[in-house]
Design an enzyme around this catalytic site. Sequence first.
Site, short mmCIF file in Angstrom:
data_model
loop_
_atom_site.label_atom_id
_atom_site.label_comp_id
_atom_site.label_asym_id
_atom_site.label_seq_id
_atom_site.Cartn_x
_atom_site.Cartn_y
_atom_site.Cartn_z
N SER A 189 -10.50 1.72 -6.49
CA SER A 189 -11.06 1.66 -5.14
C SER A 189 -12.44 2.32 -5.07
O SER A 189 -13.07 2.33 -4.01
CB SER A 189 -10.10 2.37 -4.16
OG SER A 189 -10.38 2.04 -2.84
N CYS B 57 -7.51 4.87 -0.18
CA CYS B 57 -6.81 5.09 -1.46
C CYS B 57 -5.68 4.08 -1.62
O CYS B 57 -4.88 3.88 -0.71
CB CYS B 57 -6.26 6.51 -1.49
SG CYS B 57 -5.37 6.92 -2.99
N TRP B 58 -5.62 3.46 -2.79
CA TRP B 58 -4.55 2.49 -3.07
C TRP B 58 -3.23 3.20 -3.41
O TRP B 58 -2.22 2.55 -3.56
CB TRP B 58 -4.92 1.62 -4.27
CG TRP B 58 -6.11 0.75 -4.11
CD1 TRP B 58 -7.06 0.78 -3.12
CD2 TRP B 58 -6.50 -0.30 -5.00
NE1 TRP B 58 -8.01 -0.17 -3.35
CE2 TRP B 58 -7.70 -0.86 -4.49
CE3 TRP B 58 -5.96 -0.82 -6.16
CZ2 TRP B 58 -8.34 -1.90 -5.12
CZ3 TRP B 58 -6.60 -1.87 -6.79
CH2 TRP B 58 -7.78 -2.41 -6.27
N GLU B 59 -3.33 4.50 -3.64
CA GLU B 59 -2.16 5.27 -4.07
C GLU B 59 -1.60 4.74 -5.38
O GLU B 59 -0.39 4.67 -5.57
CB GLU B 59 -1.11 5.27 -2.96
CG GLU B 59 -1.66 5.82 -1.66
CD GLU B 59 -0.75 5.62 -0.47
OE1 GLU B 59 0.40 5.22 -0.67
OE2 GLU B 59 -1.20 5.87 0.66
N CYS B 60 -2.52 4.36 -6.25
CA CYS B 60 -2.09 3.81 -7.53
C CYS B 60 -1.76 4.90 -8.54
O CYS B 60 -1.16 4.63 -9.57
CB CYS B 60 -3.17 2.89 -8.09
SG CYS B 60 -4.67 3.77 -8.62
#
Length: 140
Positions: A26, A46-49
């Site tokens: 991101s 945030c993609w929280e990946c």
Amino acid sequence: MPSYVLSDRCDGCQGREPVCAQICPSDIMTLDPEHNRAFNREPDACWECYSCVKSCPQQAVEVSACADVVPLGGRVFPQCDEDSVTWSVQLRNGVNKQFTYPTRTIAEGAIAPYAGKPQADLSKIDQAGFFTTVGKLPTP
Ligand code: SF4
Ligand code: SF4
């Protein structure tokens, strides 16, 4: 559960390109040049990946745990080893739980991606099927 950086652990990757910034899909992990510490400049994006969490060599990135995963005040952080990742969950009542999962099925460096493939003939580099196809290309 966006990620955040523990500034007392982050060393700014010691002058190298920050790993967290390189890996973030991101493009929101960045370095504060004044303090030489990384930070998540846009938590809402945030993609929280968890890519930054798992790849930080200083274990300086954690995620904000929300109530449906970890009770308020808890922490969750990973420890990456050569062939596994261990997630430590620290509950607010002091209970610690650890979960370890394998991350690979073969030894690191053991993969042979070109095994069984023919040697590349660079004189045929302009031909269709170069390298990946042996013989003539099939026609419908
Ligand atoms: S990867 Fe870790 S140590 Fe490196 S800049 Fe990011 S947070 Fe800091
Ligand atoms: S969790 Fe993923 S999207 Fe969020 S800051 Fe880390 S690498 Fe970027």
